[in-house]
Write a protein that holds these residues in place. Structure first.
Motif, short mmCIF file in Angstrom:
data_model
loop_
_atom_site.label_atom_id
_atom_site.label_comp_id
_atom_site.label_asym_id
_atom_site.label_seq_id
_atom_site.Cartn_x
_atom_site.Cartn_y
_atom_site.Cartn_z
N ARG A 117 0.79 -1.21 0.15
CA ARG A 117 -0.16 -0.04 0.05
C ARG A 117 0.70 1.11 0.16
NH1 ARG A 117 -4.80 2.09 0.46
NH2 ARG A 117 -5.18 3.88 1.93
N GLU A 118 1.87 1.11 0.69
CA GLU A 118 2.93 2.35 0.70
C GLU A 118 3.30 2.66 -0.61
OE1 GLU A 118 6.36 3.39 3.83
OE2 GLU A 118 7.14 2.04 2.17
N TYR A 119 3.75 1.64 -1.41
CA TYR A 119 4.20 1.70 -2.71
C TYR A 119 3.25 2.21 -3.59
CZ TYR A 119 6.05 0.45 -7.41
OH TYR A 119 6.20 0.34 -8.48
N MET A 120 2.16 1.79 -3.59
CA MET A 120 1.02 2.28 -4.35
C MET A 120 0.71 3.81 -3.97
SD MET A 120 -3.00 0.41 -4.38
CE MET A 120 -2.92 1.06 -2.68
N LEU A 121 0.56 4.26 -2.88
CA LEU A 121 0.22 5.50 -2.38
C LEU A 121 1.41 6.48 -2.77
CD1 LEU A 121 -1.33 5.06 0.99
CD2 LEU A 121 -2.53 5.55 -1.27
N THR A 122 2.88 5.94 -2.84
CA THR A 122 3.83 6.84 -3.23
C THR A 122 3.97 7.15 -4.67
OG1 THR A 122 4.96 5.98 -1.20
CG2 THR A 122 6.35 7.01 -2.91
N THR A 123 3.77 6.04 -5.37
CA THR A 123 3.95 5.90 -6.78
C THR A 123 2.57 6.30 -7.61
OG1 THR A 123 3.67 3.69 -7.05
CG2 THR A 123 5.87 4.39 -6.75
N ASP A 124 1.44 6.13 -7.02
CA ASP A 124 0.29 6.41 -7.68
C ASP A 124 0.26 5.32 -8.98
OD1 ASP A 124 -2.30 7.41 -8.20
OD2 ASP A 124 -1.62 8.66 -9.64
N GLU A 125 0.75 3.97 -8.78
CA GLU A 125 0.58 3.04 -9.90
C GLU A 125 -0.48 2.12 -9.63
OE1 GLU A 125 4.29 0.93 -10.32
OE2 GLU A 125 5.61 2.89 -10.52
N ASN A 126 -1.02 1.89 -10.69
CA ASN A 126 -2.25 0.88 -10.38
C ASN A 126 -1.71 -0.55 -10.37
OD1 ASN A 126 -4.49 -0.79 -10.76
ND2 ASN A 126 -4.97 -0.13 -13.00
N LEU A 127 -1.51 -1.18 -9.52
CA LEU A 127 -0.85 -2.46 -8.97
C LEU A 127 -1.67 -3.53 -9.85
CD1 LEU A 127 0.79 -2.36 -5.76
CD2 LEU A 127 1.82 -1.74 -7.89
N TYR A 128 -3.08 -3.24 -10.43
CA TYR A 128 -3.80 -4.36 -10.84
C TYR A 128 -3.56 -4.11 -12.49
CZ TYR A 128 -6.35 -5.12 -6.45
OH TYR A 128 -6.72 -5.22 -5.09
N SER A 129 -2.69 -3.41 -12.92
CA SER A 129 -2.68 -2.92 -14.26
C SER A 129 -1.85 -4.34 -14.80
CB SER A 129 -1.94 -1.83 -14.69
OG SER A 129 -1.78 -1.87 -16.18
N VAL A 130 -2.26 -4.86 -15.78
CA VAL A 130 -1.24 -6.03 -16.44
C VAL A 130 -0.50 -5.43 -17.52
CG1 VAL A 130 -3.41 -7.65 -16.43
CG2 VAL A 130 -2.91 -6.38 -18.56
N LEU A 131 -0.37 -4.13 -17.86
CA LEU A 131 0.83 -3.56 -18.29
C LEU A 131 1.99 -3.33 -17.58
CD1 LEU A 131 -1.83 -0.91 -20.45
CD2 LEU A 131 -0.86 -3.49 -21.00
N LYS A 132 1.89 -3.45 -16.49
CA LYS A 132 3.03 -3.04 -15.61
C LYS A 132 3.53 -4.40 -14.97
CE LYS A 132 1.30 1.62 -14.33
NZ LYS A 132 2.34 2.42 -15.01
N PRO A 133 4.97 -4.36 -14.53
CA PRO A 133 5.41 -5.53 -13.81
C PRO A 133 4.70 -5.56 -12.28
CG PRO A 133 6.83 -3.62 -13.75
CD PRO A 133 5.79 -3.32 -14.42
N PRO A 134 4.88 -6.77 -11.84
CA PRO A 134 4.24 -7.16 -10.71
C PRO A 134 5.02 -6.25 -9.59
CG PRO A 134 5.73 -8.70 -11.22
CD PRO A 134 5.54 -8.10 -12.30
N PHE A 135 4.57 -6.09 -8.58
CA PHE A 135 4.94 -5.49 -7.16
C PHE A 135 5.82 -6.59 -6.50
CE2 PHE A 135 4.60 -5.00 -2.70
CZ PHE A 135 5.45 -3.81 -2.30
N LEU A 136 7.06 -6.51 -6.65
CA LEU A 136 7.89 -7.46 -5.78
C LEU A 136 8.31 -6.77 -4.48
CD1 LEU A 136 9.93 -8.96 -8.96
CD2 LEU A 136 7.90 -9.74 -8.00
#
Length: 414
Positions: free
Chosen positions: A377-396
């Motif tokens: 959640r911290e990563y998501m809020l900091t970067t504003d990335e949609n972590l469900y997007s299949v166009l982006k790499p997974p959150f490791l």
């Protein structure tokens, strides 16, 4: 719906919405839940939002990304679409919009006919053909075309338009903010028809239409809730609203596979957020119901990737230490299902991405799953990335922590 119920619930200058829910006592959590439930009941006993939430028109009308595959793989021309309809709709169970089907509804409800405008000449076959074209766009993954084409065709054209926008929001938007705005816009648009929707429920022959819109609303609110903290979900009444919508749907169609899966996932998420005892006492969520409802969903349709990956997520939420391997097996099942439409292909692609995240968590992160979610959640809020997007790499999480410790760019997008 979205007014925070803060009065009497502040224990410091920092609101509960900003605190980590681990820091709240059981009494504070129960107070928030009780207040939220009363607020939800005061707004509308059926769990609909009482006011529109403002969205940014620039986000709604902005550029949309394309699906990461050839749309021709899922193209159903008119002569094949009707034949394929039962398979394509085995999850959603939306009725085929034939000319007769549309005429019966549009002539019965004056509002539906009025919105087609004076240029509509009563040619329901032509209207059916145009609405089916919007569905064709949707099934093959031309989501923007489905939205724009369907939105011009009245309420029954807006159904594929709403669905296209929801699927696009979850799987293809670049940012979390875009995702939330697009989903909230869908919820707003559905509630434009609220009086009509309630009328549909009152007449048995139109209840399938009611259920379609009710589930669409529940899906948009549930996906918004995924981006919120547990406390925010309570304070904004997300959990109560989704719960009421699903209960309403299952009352009409007890064997609806998506509604059954959503009901199971709802209980799993409640337990994930507030624990087994509090979840049962306040929300009626039970571990046994999670397994039971997923089993019933699989009995109705066992080849839906989204149901398998939601089952995998639910196993992790409620029994992660015991069932992590079962969860990974379910992700693999979801990945291996042959998709019948672009939406199903995106479901499988997300399952693949999610499996990589969970494997990294399990193999490389030596803290609790709740700590993993906090980092995510911290990563998501900091970067504003949609972590469900299949166009982006997974959150490791292992890579994220290395970057954070090194003070380098946090984003994993290359």
């Amino acid at each position: 719906m979205f007014i925070f119920v803060l009065a009497g619930l502040l224990c410091s200058p920092v609101s509960h919405a900003e605190k980590d829910y681990d820091d709240l006592s059981r009494e504070e959590m129960k107070a928030i839940a009780d207040k939220a439930q009363k607020g939800s009941e005061a707004e509308d006993a059926d769990g609909w939002q009482s006011e529109k939430v403002v969205v940014d028109d620039k986000v709604i009308s902005g550029q949309w990304n394309s699906v990461p595959f050839q749309t021709r793989f899922f193209d159903y021309p008119p002569e094949k679409l009707k034949e394929a309809w039962p398979v394509l709709m085995r999850a959603l169970r939306i009725p085929y919009p034939s000319a007769e089907y549309l005429e019966r509804r549009i002539e019965h409800f004056p509002q539906l006919k009025a919105e087609l405008g004076p240029e509509f000449d009563g040619n329901y076959q032509h209207l059916s053909d145009e609405i089916l074209e919007a569905w064709r766009f949707f099934f093959r993954g031309d989501f923007r075309a489905a939205k724009e084409h369907g939105s011009r065709l009245g309420a029954y054209g807006k159904i594929p338009a709403y669905l296209a926008q929801s699927v696009y929001a979850v799987y293809l938007t670049d940012t979390r903010e875009e995702k939330l705005q697009l989903l909230q816009d869908v919820a707003n648009q559905i509630t434009d028809y609220l009086d009509l929707i309630k009328s549909l429920k009152d007449e048995e022959e139109f209840q399938a239409d009611y259920m379609t819109l009710r589930l669409g609303y529940a899906f948009s609110i549930a996906r918004i809730a995924e981006e919120a903290s547990p406390v925010e979900s309570l304070m904004n009444n997300y959990l109560f609203k989704v719960s009421r919508a699903i209960d309403d749907t299952l009352e009409i169609e007890p064997n609806h596979p998506v509604a059954l899966a959503m009901n199971a996932a709802k209980d799993a998420n409640i337990i994930r957020y507030v624990g087994k005892l509090f979840g049962r006492l306040t929300f009626g969520a039970r571990l046994s119901r999670v397994e039971d409802y997923f089993e019933q969903a699989f009995e109705q349709a066992d080849d839906l990737a989204i149901v398998h990956y939601e089952y995998a997520n639910s196993l992790i939420y409620i029994n992660r230490n015991r069932d992590i391997y079962r969860a990974m097996e379910e992700f693999n099942v979801a990945i291996g299902i042959h998709p019948k439409s672009a939406m199903e292909a995106l479901d499988s692609m997300y399952a693949s991405k999610r499996l990589r995240e969970i494997k990294d968590y399990y193999l490389n992160f030596r803290k609790s799953y709740r700590s993993f979610e906090r980092e995510r959640r911290e990563y998501m809020l900091t970067t504003d990335e949609n972590l469900y997007s299949v166009l982006k790499p997974p959150f490791l999480v292992s890579e994220y922590l290395k970057r954070k410790d090194a003070g380098t760019e946090l984003s994993q997008v290359h």
